[in-house]
Design a protein around this motif. Structure first.
Motif, PDB file in Angstrom:
ATOM      1  N   GLN A  40       0.833  -1.200   0.000  1.00  0.00           N
ATOM      2  CA  GLN A  40       0.000   0.000   0.000  1.00  0.00           C
ATOM      3  C   GLN A  40       0.870   1.253   0.000  1.00  0.00           C
ATOM      4  O   GLN A  40       0.587   2.211  -0.719  1.00  0.00           O
ATOM      5  CB  GLN A  40      -0.912  -0.006   1.225  1.00  0.00           C
ATOM      6  N   TYR A  41       1.934   1.259   0.782  1.00  0.00           N
ATOM      7  CA  TYR A  41       2.854   2.403   0.836  1.00  0.00           C
ATOM      8  C   TYR A  41       3.465   2.655  -0.546  1.00  0.00           C
ATOM      9  O   TYR A  41       3.506   3.795  -1.011  1.00  0.00           O
ATOM     10  CB  TYR A  41       3.955   2.140   1.869  1.00  0.00           C
ATOM     11  N   VAL A  42       3.892   1.584  -1.208  1.00  0.00           N
ATOM     12  CA  VAL A  42       4.504   1.723  -2.530  1.00  0.00           C
ATOM     13  C   VAL A  42       3.485   2.270  -3.530  1.00  0.00           C
ATOM     14  O   VAL A  42       3.801   3.165  -4.316  1.00  0.00           O
ATOM     15  CB  VAL A  42       5.098   0.374  -3.000  1.00  0.00           C
ATOM     16  N   ALA A  46       4.662   5.708  -4.616  1.00  0.00           N
ATOM     17  CA  ALA A  46       5.457   5.339  -5.791  1.00  0.00           C
ATOM     18  C   ALA A  46       6.936   5.199  -5.452  1.00  0.00           C
ATOM     19  O   ALA A  46       7.792   5.371  -6.305  1.00  0.00           O
ATOM     20  CB  ALA A  46       5.242   6.322  -6.934  1.00  0.00           C
ATOM     21  N   THR A  47       7.243   4.916  -4.201  1.00  0.00           N
ATOM     22  CA  THR A  47       8.617   4.663  -3.770  1.00  0.00           C
ATOM     23  C   THR A  47       8.630   3.485  -2.806  1.00  0.00           C
ATOM     24  O   THR A  47       7.630   3.169  -2.179  1.00  0.00           O
ATOM     25  CB  THR A  47       9.237   5.873  -3.041  1.00  0.00           C
ATOM     26  N   CYS A  48       9.790   2.869  -2.705  1.00  0.00           N
ATOM     27  CA  CYS A  48       9.953   1.796  -1.712  1.00  0.00           C
ATOM     28  C   CYS A  48      10.305   2.434  -0.376  1.00  0.00           C
ATOM     29  O   CYS A  48      11.068   3.394  -0.330  1.00  0.00           O
ATOM     30  CB  CYS A  48      11.064   0.848  -2.132  1.00  0.00           C
ATOM     31  N   PRO A  49       9.754   1.911   0.710  1.00  0.00           N
ATOM     32  CA  PRO A  49      10.052   2.508   2.011  1.00  0.00           C
ATOM     33  C   PRO A  49      11.477   2.210   2.454  1.00  0.00           C
ATOM     34  O   PRO A  49      12.015   1.134   2.191  1.00  0.00           O
ATOM     35  CB  PRO A  49       9.049   1.839   2.955  1.00  0.00           C
ATOM     36  N   ALA A  50      12.094   3.185   3.112  1.00  0.00           N
ATOM     37  CA  ALA A  50      13.388   2.970   3.745  1.00  0.00           C
ATOM     38  C   ALA A  50      13.172   2.041   4.925  1.00  0.00           C
ATOM     39  O   ALA A  50      12.043   1.842   5.377  1.00  0.00           O
ATOM     40  CB  ALA A  50      13.962   4.307   4.219  1.00  0.00           C
ATOM     41  N   THR A  51      14.226   1.467   5.443  1.00  0.00           N
ATOM     42  CA  THR A  51      14.109   0.548   6.573  1.00  0.00           C
ATOM     43  C   THR A  51      13.394   1.199   7.743  1.00  0.00           C
ATOM     44  O   THR A  51      12.524   0.594   8.365  1.00  0.00           O
ATOM     45  CB  THR A  51      15.503   0.067   6.999  1.00  0.00           C
ATOM     46  N   ALA A  52      13.717   2.448   8.051  1.00  0.00           N
ATOM     47  CA  ALA A  52      13.079   3.146   9.176  1.00  0.00           C
ATOM     48  C   ALA A  52      11.588   3.322   8.921  1.00  0.00           C
ATOM     49  O   ALA A  52      10.768   3.151   9.822  1.00  0.00           O
ATOM     50  CB  ALA A  52      13.742   4.497   9.408  1.00  0.00           C
ATOM     51  N   VAL A  53      11.222   3.648   7.695  1.00  0.00           N
ATOM     52  CA  VAL A  53       9.814   3.839   7.355  1.00  0.00           C
ATOM     53  C   VAL A  53       9.081   2.511   7.420  1.00  0.00           C
ATOM     54  O   VAL A  53       7.941   2.441   7.886  1.00  0.00           O
ATOM     55  CB  VAL A  53       9.658   4.486   5.959  1.00  0.00           C
ATOM     56  N   ALA A  54       9.724   1.425   6.991  1.00  0.00           N
ATOM     57  CA  ALA A  54       9.095   0.112   7.047  1.00  0.00           C
ATOM     58  C   ALA A  54       8.743  -0.229   8.493  1.00  0.00           C
ATOM     59  O   ALA A  54       7.679  -0.788   8.760  1.00  0.00           O
ATOM     60  CB  ALA A  54      10.008  -0.955   6.451  1.00  0.00           C
ATOM     61  N   GLY A  55       9.587   0.139   9.434  1.00  0.00           N
ATOM     62  CA  GLY A  55       9.292  -0.085  10.846  1.00  0.00           C
ATOM     63  C   GLY A  55       8.113   0.741  11.297  1.00  0.00           C
ATOM     64  O   GLY A  55       7.278   0.280  12.080  1.00  0.00           O
ATOM     65  N   GLN A  56       7.996   1.968  10.795  1.00  0.00           N
ATOM     66  CA  GLN A  56       6.858   2.820  11.136  1.00  0.00           C
ATOM     67  C   GLN A  56       5.580   2.248  10.552  1.00  0.00           C
ATOM     68  O   GLN A  56       4.533   2.266  11.201  1.00  0.00           O
ATOM     69  CB  GLN A  56       7.089   4.242  10.622  1.00  0.00           C
ATOM     70  N   VAL A  57       5.643   1.722   9.345  1.00  0.00           N
ATOM     71  CA  VAL A  57       4.482   1.102   8.712  1.00  0.00           C
ATOM     72  C   VAL A  57       4.046  -0.102   9.526  1.00  0.00           C
ATOM     73  O   VAL A  57       2.861  -0.316   9.782  1.00  0.00           O
ATOM     74  CB  VAL A  57       4.779   0.709   7.246  1.00  0.00           C
TER      75      VAL A  57
END
Length: 64
Positions: A40-42, A46-57
């Motif tokens: 859903q984030y992508v 239209a970008t792949c999440p950074a590692t830090a953002v993936a943790g927030q997601v």
């Protein structure tokens, strides 16, 4: 830890099998939810999440 069981999972000595199975299935549900949230984030950004953002997601998916 008393080693790996035949399925290759680590387990505590004396832990009931139903608790082990519950934990394993919970982990699979979390991983599935994280994958869906990442998709859903992508789609949204239209970008792949950074590692830090993936943790927030992942945190957002847990209701925190």
């Amino acid at each position: 830890m008393d080693g790996a069981n035949p399925a290759g999972r680590k387990q505590l000595a004396g832990a009931p099998e139903d608790l082990i199975n519950w934990s394993a299935s919970r982990r699979r549900r979390i991983e599935d939810a994280l994958e869906a949230l990442t998709d859903q984030y992508v789609r949204t950004t239209a970008t792949c999440p950074a590692t830090a953002v993936a943790g927030q997601v992942a945190g957002a998916g847990s209701g925190r």
